[in-house]
Write a protein that holds these residues in place. Structure first.
Motif, PDB file in Angstrom:
ATOM      1  N   ARG A 177       0.853  -1.180   0.000  1.00 20.51           N
ATOM      2  CA  ARG A 177       0.000   0.000   0.000  1.00 20.51           C
ATOM      3  C   ARG A 177       0.887   1.228   0.000  1.00 20.51           C
ATOM      4  O   ARG A 177       2.025   1.199   0.520  1.00 20.51           O
ATOM      5  CB  ARG A 177      -0.958   0.015   1.195  1.00 20.51           C
ATOM      6  CG  ARG A 177      -0.319   0.335   2.543  1.00 20.51           C
ATOM      7  CD  ARG A 177      -1.342   0.243   3.659  1.00 20.51           C
ATOM      8  NE  ARG A 177      -0.752   0.592   4.950  1.00 20.51           N
ATOM      9  CZ  ARG A 177      -1.029   1.722   5.605  1.00 20.51           C
ATOM     10  NH1 ARG A 177      -1.883   2.600   5.091  1.00 20.51           N
ATOM     11  NH2 ARG A 177      -0.464   1.975   6.778  1.00 20.51           N
ATOM     12  N   THR A 178       0.398   2.290  -0.577  1.00 18.88           N
ATOM     13  CA  THR A 178       1.154   3.548  -0.610  1.00 18.88           C
ATOM     14  C   THR A 178       0.318   4.651   0.024  1.00 18.88           C
ATOM     15  O   THR A 178      -0.912   4.665  -0.112  1.00 18.88           O
ATOM     16  CB  THR A 178       1.507   3.948  -2.052  1.00 18.88           C
ATOM     17  OG1 THR A 178       0.313   4.065  -2.821  1.00 18.88           O
ATOM     18  CG2 THR A 178       2.420   2.923  -2.696  1.00 18.88           C
ATOM     19  N   TYR A 179       0.991   5.542   0.716  1.00 19.89           N
ATOM     20  CA  TYR A 179       0.285   6.688   1.288  1.00 19.89           C
ATOM     21  C   TYR A 179       1.279   7.833   1.443  1.00 19.89           C
ATOM     22  O   TYR A 179       2.495   7.635   1.525  1.00 19.89           O
ATOM     23  CB  TYR A 179      -0.356   6.336   2.635  1.00 19.89           C
ATOM     24  CG  TYR A 179       0.577   5.780   3.680  1.00 19.89           C
ATOM     25  CD1 TYR A 179       1.131   6.606   4.657  1.00 19.89           C
ATOM     26  CD2 TYR A 179       0.907   4.424   3.712  1.00 19.89           C
ATOM     27  CE1 TYR A 179       1.986   6.096   5.621  1.00 19.89           C
ATOM     28  CE2 TYR A 179       1.752   3.912   4.672  1.00 19.89           C
ATOM     29  CZ  TYR A 179       2.281   4.750   5.627  1.00 19.89           C
ATOM     30  OH  TYR A 179       3.121   4.241   6.581  1.00 19.89           O
ATOM     31  N   SER A 180       0.752   9.042   1.443  1.00 22.82           N
ATOM     32  CA  SER A 180       1.613  10.232   1.535  1.00 22.82           C
ATOM     33  C   SER A 180       1.132  11.125   2.666  1.00 22.82           C
ATOM     34  O   SER A 180      -0.013  11.021   3.125  1.00 22.82           O
ATOM     35  CB  SER A 180       1.596  11.022   0.219  1.00 22.82           C
ATOM     36  OG  SER A 180       0.296  11.511  -0.043  1.00 22.82           O
ATOM     37  N   GLU A 181       2.033  11.994   3.092  1.00 20.63           N
ATOM     38  CA  GLU A 181       1.709  12.905   4.193  1.00 20.63           C
ATOM     39  C   GLU A 181       2.588  14.142   4.079  1.00 20.63           C
ATOM     40  O   GLU A 181       3.793  14.028   3.835  1.00 20.63           O
ATOM     41  CB  GLU A 181       1.960  12.202   5.526  1.00 20.63           C
ATOM     42  CG  GLU A 181       1.736  13.052   6.759  1.00 20.63           C
ATOM     43  CD  GLU A 181       2.075  12.295   8.031  1.00 20.63           C
ATOM     44  OE1 GLU A 181       3.167  12.544   8.586  1.00 20.63           O
ATOM     45  OE2 GLU A 181       1.287  11.439   8.445  1.00 20.63           O
ATOM     46  N   ALA A 182       1.967  15.296   4.225  1.00 21.86           N
ATOM     47  CA  ALA A 182       2.755  16.529   4.243  1.00 21.86           C
ATOM     48  C   ALA A 182       3.596  16.568   5.509  1.00 21.86           C
ATOM     49  O   ALA A 182       3.135  16.208   6.592  1.00 21.86           O
ATOM     50  CB  ALA A 182       1.837  17.751   4.192  1.00 21.86           C
ATOM     51  N   THR A 183       4.852  16.974   5.355  1.00 25.31           N
ATOM     52  CA  THR A 183       5.762  17.035   6.493  1.00 25.31           C
ATOM     53  C   THR A 183       5.892  18.486   6.935  1.00 25.31           C
ATOM     54  O   THR A 183       6.672  19.249   6.383  1.00 25.31           O
ATOM     55  CB  THR A 183       7.144  16.485   6.114  1.00 25.31           C
ATOM     56  OG1 THR A 183       6.974  15.171   5.600  1.00 25.31           O
ATOM     57  CG2 THR A 183       8.066  16.434   7.315  1.00 25.31           C
ATOM     58  N   GLY A 184       5.100  18.871   7.921  1.00 23.42           N
ATOM     59  CA  GLY A 184       5.136  20.248   8.396  1.00 23.42           C
ATOM     60  C   GLY A 184       4.632  21.221   7.354  1.00 23.42           C
ATOM     61  O   GLY A 184       3.970  20.864   6.380  1.00 23.42           O
ATOM     62  N   GLY A 185       4.938  22.489   7.556  1.00 23.84           N
ATOM     63  CA  GLY A 185       4.553  23.548   6.628  1.00 23.84           C
ATOM     64  C   GLY A 185       5.775  24.263   6.104  1.00 23.84           C
ATOM     65  O   GLY A 185       6.909  23.833   6.324  1.00 23.84           O
ATOM     66  N   THR A 186       5.537  25.370   5.410  1.00 21.84           N
ATOM     67  CA  THR A 186       6.634  26.149   4.840  1.00 21.84           C
ATOM     68  C   THR A 186       6.497  27.606   5.248  1.00 21.84           C
ATOM     69  O   THR A 186       5.394  28.176   5.216  1.00 21.84           O
ATOM     70  CB  THR A 186       6.635  26.038   3.303  1.00 21.84           C
ATOM     71  OG1 THR A 186       6.989  24.698   2.941  1.00 21.84           O
ATOM     72  CG2 THR A 186       7.637  26.993   2.670  1.00 21.84           C
ATOM     73  N   LEU A 187       7.617  28.206   5.631  1.00 21.24           N
ATOM     74  CA  LEU A 187       7.707  29.633   5.948  1.00 21.24           C
ATOM     75  C   LEU A 187       8.566  30.295   4.898  1.00 21.24           C
ATOM     76  O   LEU A 187       9.674  29.824   4.605  1.00 21.24           O
ATOM     77  CB  LEU A 187       8.366  29.836   7.314  1.00 21.24           C
ATOM     78  CG  LEU A 187       7.483  29.969   8.554  1.00 21.24           C
ATOM     79  CD1 LEU A 187       8.371  30.075   9.791  1.00 21.24           C
ATOM     80  CD2 LEU A 187       6.582  31.180   8.457  1.00 21.24           C
ATOM     81  N   GLN A 188       8.098  31.381   4.318  1.00 21.25           N
ATOM     82  CA  GLN A 188       8.902  32.075   3.311  1.00 21.25           C
ATOM     83  C   GLN A 188       8.592  33.565   3.340  1.00 21.25           C
ATOM     84  O   GLN A 188       7.579  34.010   3.893  1.00 21.25           O
ATOM     85  CB  GLN A 188       8.624  31.511   1.927  1.00 21.25           C
ATOM     86  CG  GLN A 188       7.208  31.742   1.435  1.00 21.25           C
ATOM     87  CD  GLN A 188       6.986  31.158   0.049  1.00 21.25           C
ATOM     88  OE1 GLN A 188       7.612  30.189  -0.329  1.00 21.25           O
ATOM     89  NE2 GLN A 188       6.088  31.781  -0.706  1.00 21.25           N
TER      90      GLN A 188
END
Length: 266
Positions: A177-188
């Motif tokens: 099985r495959t799954y994805s997850e965002a790793t934290g957020g982004t500051l710019q």
């Protein structure tokens, strides 16, 4: 007096020009840009001493063309992995790559022929059908936002993937099985003027991140833990510009947070 006003207006126009250019760069870096994808291998428990799988390459399809829309993902270390080393939430990094933001529809896992299983201390080769060696297609529907770091797991079920055929022979029929997850957020954001040669620090408790802005002052922190962060803009001491800080910047997982432009003064 008129001369002073003219000089002031000229300075303002120069700063606006720099800010406009930096904002354009900022827009290009987020709209239609790239996302960082980390590809990881993990495993559900299996009743074997070891299950060795020969992973040679991975391809990703982020298009609607299931035949020709494949992109190679360079692996950190192609070769043999013992799936049982990655049980109970443990994983290993297979690849880390920048890819165009958008939707991933499929993954193709290409296996080599050096696969084996160890049962009661005895090693047996795993017969791997040629179709799996040419590329095992795995369906995945994940939307990737520009500027965000994502982790994508290839989760083998070792117990179901190894099939005993009798007489000490085993086949490898991957159940994955495959799954994805965002790793934290982004500051710019952008810090001006470039002459200040500023560095940027993001601090949350004991976590401290550093960024060196581009020539136009653009900076970015990716994979930032969700929470409230304080930003410190530290000018080069030889430039005479004053430091500045922005407090309580909220970061959310899977979200790009753009900080208003900071202009340092002398």
């Amino acid at each position: 007096m008129k001369k002073n006003i003219l000089q002031f207006l000229t300075l303002c126009l120069a700063v606006l020009a720099i800010a406009f250019t930096a904002c354009n760069k900022n827009d290009k870096s987020t709209s239609g840009g790239t996302a960082k994808l980390e590809l990881r291998l993990t495993d559900a428990p299996g009743n074997y001493d070891a299950v060795y799988v020969d992973i040679q390459s991975v391809k990703i399809n982020a298009t609607t063309d299931s035949s020709n829309g494949w992109t190679d993902v360079p692996l950190i270390k192609p070769g043999v992995y013992n799936l049982l080393d990655f049980r109970n939430g443990i994983d290993t990094l297979l690849a880390s790559v920048d890819i165009p933001a958008g939707k991933i529809s499929q993954i193709r896992l290409v296996l080599g022929s050096n696969n084996s299983v160890v049962v009661d201390g005895v090693s047996y080769p795993l017969n791997t059908p040629s179709a799996q060696q040419s590329g095992l297609k795995l369906n995945l529907h994940a939307d990737l936002t520009a500027g965000i770091v994502y982790r994508l797991w290839i989760d083998f079920d070792a117990n179901k993937s190894v099939v005993a055929t009798g007489s000490g022979k085993f086949n490898l029929k991957p159940v994955i099985r495959t799954y994805s997850e965002a790793t934290g957020g982004t500051l710019q954001g952008t810090v001006l003027p470039p002459d200040a040669k500023a560095t940027v620090m993001a601090i949350n408790g004991t976590d401290t991140l550093y960024a060196v802005p581009s020539l136009l002052g653009f900076y970015r922190f990716a994979g930032v833990t969700a929470g409230s962060w304080n930003l410190y803009f530290v000018a080069d001491t030889l430039t005479g510009y004053q430091n500045f800080n922005v407090g309580n910047v909220s970061v959310q997982t899977g979200v790009v947070t753009t900080v208003p432009t900071v202009t340092l003064i002398k």
